[in-house]
Scaffold this motif. Sequence first.
Motif, PDB file in Angstrom:
ATOM      1  N   LYS A  85      44.719  35.012  42.713  1.00 30.83           N
ATOM      2  CA  LYS A  85      45.261  33.651  42.626  1.00 30.83           C
ATOM      3  C   LYS A  85      44.228  32.594  43.013  1.00 30.83           C
ATOM      4  O   LYS A  85      43.979  31.639  42.264  1.00 30.83           O
ATOM      5  N   THR A  86      43.635  32.741  44.196  1.00 29.77           N
ATOM      6  CA  THR A  86      42.658  31.749  44.646  1.00 29.77           C
ATOM      7  C   THR A  86      41.397  31.787  43.794  1.00 29.77           C
ATOM      8  O   THR A  86      40.787  30.740  43.519  1.00 29.77           O
ATOM      9  N   THR A  87      41.002  32.968  43.330  1.00 29.94           N
ATOM     10  CA  THR A  87      39.851  33.069  42.436  1.00 29.94           C
ATOM     11  C   THR A  87      40.117  32.288  41.152  1.00 29.94           C
ATOM     12  O   THR A  87      39.227  31.607  40.622  1.00 29.94           O
ATOM     13  N   LEU A  88      41.335  32.357  40.642  1.00 36.02           N
ATOM     14  CA  LEU A  88      41.704  31.586  39.457  1.00 36.02           C
ATOM     15  C   LEU A  88      41.615  30.094  39.742  1.00 36.02           C
ATOM     16  O   LEU A  88      41.081  29.319  38.932  1.00 36.02           O
ATOM     17  N   PHE A  89      42.126  29.669  40.905  1.00 38.68           N
ATOM     18  CA  PHE A  89      42.026  28.256  41.295  1.00 38.68           C
ATOM     19  C   PHE A  89      40.568  27.819  41.376  1.00 38.68           C
ATOM     20  O   PHE A  89      40.220  26.711  40.972  1.00 38.68           O
ATOM     21  N   ASN A  90      39.717  28.675  41.914  1.00 41.59           N
ATOM     22  CA  ASN A  90      38.289  28.336  42.027  1.00 41.59           C
ATOM     23  C   ASN A  90      37.674  28.135  40.643  1.00 41.59           C
ATOM     24  O   ASN A  90      36.837  27.246  40.454  1.00 41.59           O
ATOM     25  N   ALA A  91      38.087  28.962  39.688  1.00 42.98           N
ATOM     26  CA  ALA A  91      37.578  28.821  38.319  1.00 42.98           C
ATOM     27  C   ALA A  91      38.079  27.540  37.673  1.00 42.98           C
ATOM     28  O   ALA A  91      37.346  26.859  36.939  1.00 42.98           O
TER      29      ALA A  91
END
Length: 256
Positions: free
Chosen positions: A42-48
């Motif tokens: 989830k947070t990795t997606l937000f970072n992208a």
Amino acid sequence: MSLLELQNVTQRFGGLVAVDDVSATIAQGGVTAVIGPNGAGKTTLFNAISGFRTPSAGRVVFGGVDITGMAPERIAAIGLVRTFQLVQLFGELTAMENVKVGCHLHTRGDLLAAILRSPATRRSERQVEDDARKLLDFVGLTDVADVAASSLPYGQQRLLEIARALAAQPKLLLLDEPAAGLNSGETARLSATIREIAARGTTVLLIEHDMKLVMSTADRVIVLDFGRKIAEGTPDEVRDNPAVIAAYLGMPEGAA
């Protein structure tokens, strides 16, 4: 009308695929939640999405503009602003000063005019002060406007971070686990605040583990598991989805 489009977004770290071919469309208006077990990406997606990581593959399109790999400050300047799992405030500054910092993205300053204290500069400063005070009132922090951020209780720090993000006048606000560390009363206040943000015209995309908050606040829910999107729909549709139940309970889909 779509505001954000994720087109086959993939994020790899060596042999680890943290986000795996995720596509989704976030419509303008309302609240969308991204949920999933710990480590779901989830947070990795937000970072992208927000420019803190460049996707290994795929595209991120915001307001019709391809922002894939664009620097976070440029993404924020065109209206996509985020908060983080851990509160990131200027602890030595007051609540008011923290919100004023968020106003810098939509104010224009001239160095000479600032030095000479021109009428335009003074008008701009008064406008920033007024905007910041309105935002503190919106999140219920007017009474602590002059208190250092580091001295505020954790729940108020969370609300202050949201107020500062709103000061940048975002079209899309990304909230990364905004209810983390909040008690039930603070969470209820947060839910009402998020709904009001959306009602005022700012689209909200949030990551959240508190399912009560998600079910009472979100219009749409996207579910990730091991980096892949396994479900999307209304809160009721997602809650009853067998793949989602299996992901959260750790059972193979279809098992008794």
